[in-house]
Design an enzyme around this catalytic site. Sequence first.
Site, mmCIF file in Angstrom:
data_model
loop_
_atom_site.group_PDB
_atom_site.id
_atom_site.type_symbol
_atom_site.label_atom_id
_atom_site.label_comp_id
_atom_site.label_asym_id
_atom_site.label_seq_id
_atom_site.Cartn_x
_atom_site.Cartn_y
_atom_site.Cartn_z
ATOM 1 N N LYS A 28 12.481 20.225 26.729
ATOM 2 C CA LYS A 28 11.276 19.465 26.366
ATOM 3 C C LYS A 28 11.610 18.560 25.198
ATOM 4 O O LYS A 28 12.147 19.021 24.194
ATOM 5 C CB LYS A 28 10.151 20.431 26.003
ATOM 6 C CG LYS A 28 8.900 19.737 25.459
ATOM 7 C CD LYS A 28 7.743 20.700 25.318
ATOM 8 C CE LYS A 28 6.601 20.077 24.516
ATOM 9 N NZ LYS A 28 5.482 21.009 24.317
ATOM 10 N N LYS A 50 13.455 22.940 23.178
ATOM 11 C CA LYS A 50 12.623 21.787 22.830
ATOM 12 C C LYS A 50 13.164 21.140 21.572
ATOM 13 O O LYS A 50 13.608 21.841 20.654
ATOM 14 C CB LYS A 50 11.189 22.293 22.634
ATOM 15 C CG LYS A 50 10.205 21.296 22.059
ATOM 16 C CD LYS A 50 8.794 21.885 22.059
ATOM 17 C CE LYS A 50 7.848 21.080 21.191
ATOM 18 N NZ LYS A 50 6.511 21.653 21.087
ATOM 19 N N ASP A 65 5.279 27.905 22.250
ATOM 20 C CA ASP A 65 6.307 27.060 21.634
ATOM 21 C C ASP A 65 6.642 27.649 20.268
ATOM 22 O O ASP A 65 5.841 27.552 19.329
ATOM 23 C CB ASP A 65 5.800 25.617 21.461
ATOM 24 C CG ASP A 65 5.665 24.891 22.796
ATOM 25 O OD1 ASP A 65 5.452 25.564 23.822
ATOM 26 O OD2 ASP A 65 5.763 23.644 22.794
#
Lengths: 283, 315
Positions: free
Chosen positions: B251, B215, B152
């Site tokens: 996400k 995300k 991430d």
Amino acid sequence: MSERLDVKKTYKLVVNGAFPRSESGRSYEVMTADGKFLANVAQASRKDLREAVVAARSAQVKWWNATAYNRGQVMYRWAEMAEGRRAELVEHVQLAEGVKKSEAQRSVARAIDRIVWYAGWTDKATQVLGGANPVAGPFFNFSLPIPSGVIGVIAPQESSLEGFVEAVAAPICVGNAVVALASERRPTPAVVLAEMTATADFPGGVLNVLTGCTSELAPHLATHEDVDGLDVSGGAELGDELALLAAGSIKRVYRPRVNDVGNSLRRLRTFVETSTVWHTIGQ
Amino acid sequence: MLVPAVISVPAIHNEDELRRFVRSFSGVDAVGVESRVAKLGTRSLKKSTKMSAIDMAISMVDLTTLEGSDTEGRVTSLCTKARRPDPSDLAVPSVAAVCVYPDLVAHARHVLGDATVAVASVATAFPSGRASRNVKLLDVADAVGAGAHEVDMVIDRGAFLAGRWGQVFDEIVAVKAACGGAHLKVILETGELVTYDNVKRASWIAMLAGADFIKTSTGKVGVNATLPVALVMLEAARDFAEQTGQMVGVKVAGGIRTTKDALKYLVVVNETVGASWLTPEYFRFGASSLLNDLLMQRRKQRTGAYVRPDEFSGD
């Protein structure tokens, strides 16, 4: 000049120190004792009940962390608030129960006195319900009452204010938080009194009051695993079923007795646990 | 910088072309987006649907711990919980992944062994992203070297807001290369991007640069995932898929604590991009406390009684 319009009150729930409508959007009509329209009252759903239990759980920690002396002051202030709005409470009791004004006045006075009585118990319950135990060793050994936690109260159906006060003030005074179902047909005095907790310095959520259909909500209160005790005073028509449901999560259950005496500590005793601590004797 | 031309995305060779392309998008109708999610949020789910939606949400959770106080013990308990969220009920699926800082990746891998739960690691000077590119790439290499399946990364919001979109793009490309076989999730930190238009632009830049997932947030700033932002990102992912044939996952992270919230996101996903995104491969929740609420609601649906919160372990 035109005639002034009535400012009608819709009775809301009391949850977490706020006054929300029911999540379901439902309301129901409440009648006076002689059958006239009295008010529209929020009809709580089981989701409102769930929110109320969450609120009570977090409020209970704050309430019990306050000193007993402070809890007494806050409860006394609740009585002060009620005293200031006596006339309003009298009117509600009179309409709801269909009694004479003089009788309603006496009932409200007894209810307020009852709050004061329980306010006094906040810093005395420990001495009366707890004690020092004799042990064979150089230790002090104390048994102390601590609150059960979150108490569900099904308030008496007939006695709209006095019965309500008796059922909620007792668990609150020993440090519990309460989720109460007000009398289904006579809810307004309880709602008005509960609104006053907002100006009495209670942490929001110590007293939550739901109005609505008792037979719909009470089983959910009885089975809710995060409720530690249940007062089934107003659940007579549901019989023993509630106590059975409550047994599923091992709740303390308070059931009224036929010959209940006044000034009883039975409710206080029911909604506390005993914590026993050992401490060495000094030197 | 090179994006090969596909159906309706022109080939992009430099920052000017990227800017021209991204600027060509129509603006996001903020009022429309907000009223649409408000409407979708009121959908009621019936019992059997709710049960399967809860299980679906559990399988989409990236169980996260990103605290300075993280210890190996904490990660161990997190991984144990990730494998078997409710030990009393074997029907409860495992979560999708655990998400930790790079230095704890090796430990998480060790604890998870051959479980199906992936190990995700934040990297690139998370959460601020304020470090030189070399440091960021080393951070990524570290995480991947320790065995992270998913990385991430955070975008450089400073560069994005200053208009240096090419820098943002190049950095994602470089990180993607450093990831090797690991899945790359690009954190836009939408709470700092100010407008929906910026969210849409950043989503496109990330997808063009090769993100496997976009995300919303790090969870470390005041504004985290919101439904309108998720809708904007999902629509960007849908448009990207339509124009390039490539599906990019989304996400949502930060601030999603209740089952009710999670189900609203699933409804928005289903209504925006369709059921093909409703798998852990393309939609995730970054969360920690959400999992317990999902487990509580699941048991409530099954037994009919509301559950005590401490029935389930903290993380």
